[in-house]
Structures are given as C-alpha cells and as structure tokens.
Design a protein around this motif. Structure first.
Motif, PDB file in Angstrom:
ATOM      1  N   ILE A   1       0.860  -1.183   0.000  1.00 40.27           N
ATOM      2  CA  ILE A   1       0.000   0.000   0.000  1.00 40.27           C
ATOM      3  C   ILE A   1       0.896   1.232   0.000  1.00 40.27           C
ATOM      4  N   GLY A   2       0.869   1.992  -1.089  1.00 42.94           N
ATOM      5  CA  GLY A   2       1.686   3.201  -1.188  1.00 42.94           C
ATOM      6  C   GLY A   2       2.756   3.086  -2.256  1.00 42.94           C
ATOM      7  N   THR A   3       2.983   4.183  -2.972  1.00 45.14           N
ATOM      8  CA  THR A   3       3.964   4.203  -4.065  1.00 45.14           C
ATOM      9  C   THR A   3       5.100   5.180  -3.797  1.00 45.14           C
ATOM     10  N   GLY A   4       5.248   5.592  -2.532  1.00 44.48           N
ATOM     11  CA  GLY A   4       6.366   6.468  -2.178  1.00 44.48           C
ATOM     12  C   GLY A   4       7.682   5.715  -2.171  1.00 44.48           C
TER      13      GLY A   4
ATOM     14  N   MET B   1       1.279  -3.326  -6.094  1.00 49.79           N
ATOM     15  CA  MET B   1       1.412  -2.051  -5.387  1.00 49.79           C
ATOM     16  C   MET B   1       0.250  -1.148  -5.781  1.00 49.79           C
ATOM     17  N   VAL B   2      -0.390  -0.530  -4.795  1.00 51.86           N
ATOM     18  CA  VAL B   2      -1.555   0.303  -5.066  1.00 51.86           C
ATOM     19  C   VAL B   2      -1.406   1.666  -4.403  1.00 51.86           C
ATOM     20  N   THR B   3      -2.081   2.654  -4.986  1.00 56.33           N
ATOM     21  CA  THR B   3      -2.159   3.981  -4.394  1.00 56.33           C
ATOM     22  C   THR B   3      -3.535   4.558  -4.699  1.00 56.33           C
ATOM     23  N   MET B   4      -4.069   5.337  -3.774  1.00 56.16           N
ATOM     24  CA  MET B   4      -5.368   5.956  -3.985  1.00 56.16           C
ATOM     25  C   MET B   4      -5.279   7.151  -4.923  1.00 56.16           C
TER      26      MET B   4
ATOM     27  N   PHE C   1      -3.235   2.555  -9.789  1.00 60.18           N
ATOM     28  CA  PHE C   1      -3.532   3.893  -9.293  1.00 60.18           C
ATOM     29  C   PHE C   1      -5.030   4.002  -9.014  1.00 60.18           C
ATOM     30  N   ASN C   2      -5.435   5.109  -8.396  1.00 60.02           N
ATOM     31  CA  ASN C   2      -6.853   5.349  -8.095  1.00 60.02           C
ATOM     32  C   ASN C   2      -7.468   4.153  -7.373  1.00 60.02           C
ATOM     33  N   THR C   3      -6.676   3.551  -6.502  1.00 57.13           N
ATOM     34  CA  THR C   3      -7.120   2.356  -5.779  1.00 57.13           C
ATOM     35  C   THR C   3      -6.952   2.598  -4.289  1.00 57.13           C
TER      36      THR C   3
ATOM     37  N   MET D   1     -10.490  -3.241  -0.965  1.00 63.87           N
ATOM     38  CA  MET D   1     -10.048  -2.126  -1.788  1.00 63.87           C
ATOM     39  C   MET D   1     -11.253  -1.460  -2.451  1.00 63.87           C
ATOM     40  N   LYS D   2     -11.023  -0.226  -2.929  1.00 63.60           N
ATOM     41  CA  LYS D   2     -12.068   0.472  -3.687  1.00 63.60           C
ATOM     42  C   LYS D   2     -11.456   1.154  -4.894  1.00 63.60           C
ATOM     43  N   ASP D   3     -12.076   0.950  -6.037  1.00 63.44           N
ATOM     44  CA  ASP D   3     -11.696   1.667  -7.251  1.00 63.44           C
ATOM     45  C   ASP D   3     -12.245   3.088  -7.132  1.00 63.44           C
TER      46      ASP D   3
END
Length: 582
Positions: A14-17, A36-39, A142-144, A160-162
């Motif tokens: 969780i996170g793309t930093g 790997m996901v990011t909102m 992305f957008n996740t 998770m949520k799209d």
C-alpha cells in the motif's frame, strides 16, 4: 472473511512512495509476485525529499538503478557549500562545507562507499523506482483506495475500492506492506505504538520558478539559509531557499507561529518574502504552489503485526533536516523485501520476518531524534544573530558580525562553534552508514565483545565486518581490469559467502550444501582480485576465514579464524544459515 489460499499476489504493498516503490521493486527483482496500489492518480506531486545519501545509492546500485538515478539527479559536486547569508544576492555571513564535499571530509565519503551522494527530488525518484518495478512484473494500480484488511493463519484479505468507479473488491495476499505515509491507515489498523510528538512546529513552503543562476553559479549550493530579522521566527530562525532544479526552480521556506493559525500566503506576501530572501526587489517570480507542513517527532516501537508490515514515513515521522527521510524509507523496504522473498520461496522460516522490527525500529528512532536535533542545533546560530535583542535590520546584523571589539570576537568564535555543530546535520556520514543490526538474523561472534568507536559515530563511518554491520566497501578488480566494489559481488538477492584464496574449505562447504540462494566469492581469485590489498586491510578475518553476507549487504556471520577442514566448514556454515534463516 475468506481464508482461501488462492492468492492474487504474494505481497500487497500500500503506497507508491520511496518505501512502497522500493519494496515492490526489490520483491519483483527477487521474483516474488507483488502488487502495489495507491489511492492517487499519480506519484508525489511536490519535490518533498531530495537528498539521496550513500546508503540509499548503494541500495539503488544493487537493484540496478544507480546509473539512471545519476543521470536524473543534481550531481554531488553541485550540492556544494551551504550558505548562511543575509539574502541570496546580499552579503554572506558564513559558508559550511556540506554533504561530504569539503576538503576535510571528501576522502571519508569516497573511501566509505562506491557511491556518491546525489540530489534528486522525490517525484523523479519515485517514477524511476515505479517504472522499473513494473518492468520487472510488479502490478501497479492507481486510483485504488485501501480500506481495511483481515488476517488469518494463511494470509491477508485486503478490502479495496476503485476510486474512479466506487466499486469495492478484495485482494488476497500472503503478506501486506503498509507504506502509506505519515497518516498511515495500516498503522492505525494494526495499532502499533507510536511515541513522540506530532506537529510541534509549522513551516510555509512556496515552490517558484525564477532564474537565480547569477547568485549561485559561482558557488553551487542546493541550500541557502537566509538570516534576516524578517525571517527570524521559529526553531531555525532563518528563511530557506532550496534549489529544486539548478538554478531556475526553487522552494522558499520560513517558519510560522502555529498559535496564530495558518500563515499569510497571499500572493502579495509570498512575492515580498521571495524577493526578500533572494535580495532582489524586482525579481520576476512564477509561483507554482504554496503549502504548509508540520514538524513531527514520532516513531513506531513496533513495525509489524502478524502478516502485516509497515515501512517508511508510516513508522518514522520527522522533518527533512539531515536529509534522512526517503533514504531511511528505502532502506526499510530493502531490509524487509529479501526476508519476505526468502519466506515466500521457502528458503527461510517465517520467523525470519520477526527480525524486521528489532533491526529497523532502532534506526527509525535514531533518525527521528537526529532530524529533530538538527533543527534544535540552530540555537547557537540564532544566539549569534541575536534577532529581537537590538538586531532588527540586516545592517545591524552585519555590524554585530563585524564588530572589532572583544564582543565581536566572541560572536565570531561562537559562530565557528555553531558551524561545527551543524556538521552533524550536513556531514553525518556515520548516521547514514553506521547502522548496526541486532536480531536472530545476525549471529554474534562471542569473541568480538562490545564495539569501540574510534571517532564520533554520527560523523564518521567505522567500517567493519562485525556481524550486524554493513559489509565494508573495498575496490576489487574484475577480469576486464575494471574496478568493482565488494558491495557489487554480494547482494542481488543472494546470501554470499566471502572467503579468500586460502578458503578452499569454505568453497567446498558451499558446494556441498548446494543452496539455491547461496553463492561464494573468493577474493583474490580471477574476477575478484584484491590488487590494491584494500580488502585484505579491512576484512578483519583470516584469509581462510569466511564472512556470510545477507542479500541486503549486511554481515550475518563470520568466522575470523582459519578453517582448513571442509567438514568443519560445512558444520559451521550450516549452523550459521540455520540460525540466520530460522
């Protein structure tokens, strides 16, 4: 809650930093399925972290990204002296040789690592990490938005949520890594203890474009501290001009009183502040963005719960002073990734993962303390300036600094002391490279005793092959006659047994054990020739001894004495591997 073992991925990040992207990159490099996901719609949207220290560069070198990062970054030699000046175009008060570029320290930095420091803003670093993670088969979404998770004995179910459609769904993974920043949802959910203080001071940051090369080109520097009564508020007591891109994109920063609410960031005030710091009342400025951020001094005492692990700003929260933030984030993940990979592949027991907190939590605590202390260490400089005590103009400040009386002599002596203290922020090679791990993944030599530090361990690297320390850098020579670092012949996802020409027993032992994750390096042999005798000078073990190096470049175990019997070498090596890998 599902307990299905039909996993969508091995590890969900969780996170793309810097922490999340490094974890995904390393895991993908090691052949582990990772998602790997990011909102958010893309990566970091502001310069944020920028200093890239030698240890982070060693991580990038091991992962094959060093050359690309070098091409994108401001080079070491342009990071330069840090200025203390009345304005960028005004009279200087002092300069400090920083980031190891000065005559007294450059040799330490060159000797300590095959990598130099660099300056690369976080958005560009993240894009390089993510691009290569994806190219190595990491899935990136992305957008996740991460909502929550549930653990069971076999794995983790993440909800998770799209963001674009609002649709909710689950991802089933063996392990979850929460690298979701200082407001980490994962940290809150697993309830790891956070100790310290949040938002203890406030800073205004303005990103702007302006050509300031005429003030900087002759004295390259990425940090300029501006000492004026108008910027004298707060712990640091100076304004800041930080180069994002030499020398036409900048950050202007200054402290504000949180008790009075948000700072005045009206266009007129911001333009006045920038022109004041630059020392140019007619400067043409293109303001891109304005924001505020807060000084935190907090760290987690535990980094995991069961199958969930946290890394980066989620577990250590501090100001950018000393340039430790993204570097520590990347190192957290580099430590964790090989352990996850070894457990997923069956090379190690799950107990190996229990070494993550005892190894990295002390580092997080240390760098939070160091970053905050670096801010507090400006106190003596503020005393030299004496703002608010009769010094209310730049002219009076310069008069005070140049006063020929005994009082002026004392001010200048105190200025020297103040600059020496700031070496702990700007030349702290030891903080960056002297990390020592203590865990079951490190087998102590009972004969070593307590480590004695020859010099200040925050300022100076003490290279050693003691278990728990990073393998020392020394130059070897390959078959083509080119120099390669000792750090280049270890790592790459493997455990490495390092011995010398006399260590044939160790070579036979490694062949006998025939572990798919274990490789052997014989220093002095063709391809790893010790022509400078550099390695012989620092290895601290007999040529027929051995050093077991983990995939992250840290020494797991060593045999200092000569071993001539293959049977004895097999027994010792097997015991060491069992101890380290559980």
């Amino acid at each position: 809650m599902t307990t299905s073992n039909n996993f969508d991925t091995d590890v969900l990040v969780i996170g793309t930093g810097p922490a999340g992207a490094t974890a995904a990159l390393a895991l993908a490099t090691y052949g582990v399925r990772v998602k790997m996901v990011t909102m958010f719609n893309w990566l970091a949207n502001s310069p944020r972290a920028h200093i890239t220290n030698q240890r982070a560069m060693e991580v990038l070198r091991d992962l094959g990204l060093e050359e690309e990062v070098i091409r994108a970054a401001t080079p070491w030699e342009q990071m330069g002296d840090t200025l203390f000046t009345t304005s960028l175009g005004g009279e200087e008060i002092a300069r400090l040789r920083t980031w190891g570029t000065g005559d007294k320290r450059k040799g330490d930095y060159v000797q300590g690592s095959p990598c130099t420091m660099l300056d690369l803003i976080q958005p560009e670093m993240e894009s390089i990490l993510l691009k290569h993670a994806a190219a190595r088969s990491a899935q990136v979404s992305f957008n996740t938005e991460y909502l929550r998770h549930e653990q069971d004995a076999e794995g983790v179910t993440a909800y998770m949520k799209d963001v674009s459609t609002g649709q909710e769904y689950t991802v089933r993974a063996k392990y979850l890594v929460g690298a979701d920043g200082a407001n980490s949802k994962v940290v809150k959910e697993i309830d790891v203890p956070i100790v310290g203080e949040m938002a203890r001071a406030g800073t205004a940051y303005v990103i702007f474009n302006a050509d300031l090369s005429r003030y900087v080109a002759h004295r390259p520097s990425i940090l300029q501290w501006i000492a004026t009564p108008e910027a004298g508020f707060g712990e640091i007591g100076m304004g800041l001009l930080r180069a994002i891109r030499p020398w036409d994109q900048w950050i202007a920063g200054w402290g504000f009183d949180m008790a009075k609410g948000a700072p005045d960031l009206s266009p007129e005030t911001v333009l006045q502040k920038i022109r004041l710091l630059a020392g140019d009342p007619e400067l043409v400025v293109d303001v891109e963005r304005m924001s505020t951020w807060y000084v935190n001094q907090a760290h987690a005492t535990e980094y995991s719960r069961g199958r969930v692990f946290c890394a980066g700003d989620a577990v250590h929260r501090h100001p950018p002073s000393s340039g430790l933030g993204s570097n520590t984030c990347m190192q957290d993940s580099f430590n964790l990734a090989w352990k996850l990979a070894y457990v997923v592949k069956g090379f190690a027991s799950p107990s190996l993962l229990e070494t993550y907190t005892p190894e990295r939590a002390p580092v997080g605590k240390q760098i939070v303390a160091r970053a905050n202390q670096s801010r507090k260490d400006y106190a003596l400089l503020k005393e030299c300036f004496n703002f608010g005590n009769g010094v209310d103009t730049v002219a009076k400040l310069l008069d005070r600094m140049r006063d020929p009386s005994p009082a002026g002599v004392e001010v200048r002596l105190n200025l020297q002391k103040a600059l020496e203290i700031k070496n702990f922020e700007f030349n702290g090679q030891g903080v960056e490279l002297n990390q020592r791990y203590e865990s079951s993944a490190v087998v102590r030599d009972e004969h070593d005793g307590h480590e004695v530090w020859a010099k200040d361990k925050e300022l100076h690297l003490q290279a050693t092959t003691r278990p728990g320390a990073k393998l020392p850098h020394a130059w070897l020579v390959n078959e083509s006659g080119l120099r390669v670092s000792t750090l280049d012949v270890v790592g790459k996802g493997s455990m490495t047994l390092v011995t010398g020409l006399a260590g044939q027993a160790w070579v036979e032992a490694a062949q006998h054990l025939n572990k798919p994750f274990l490789k052997t390096v014989v220093t002095g042999a063709k391809g790893t020739a010790d022509l400078y005798c550099d390695w012989q000078a620092v290895r601290e073990v007999h040529e027929a001894g051995a050093i077991l190096v983990r995939p992250d470049g840290y020494v797991a175990w060593r045999q200092r004495d000569a071993v001539w019997s293959a049977d004895e070498a097999v027994a010792q090596l097997q015991q060491a591997l069992q101890s380290v890998l559980g």
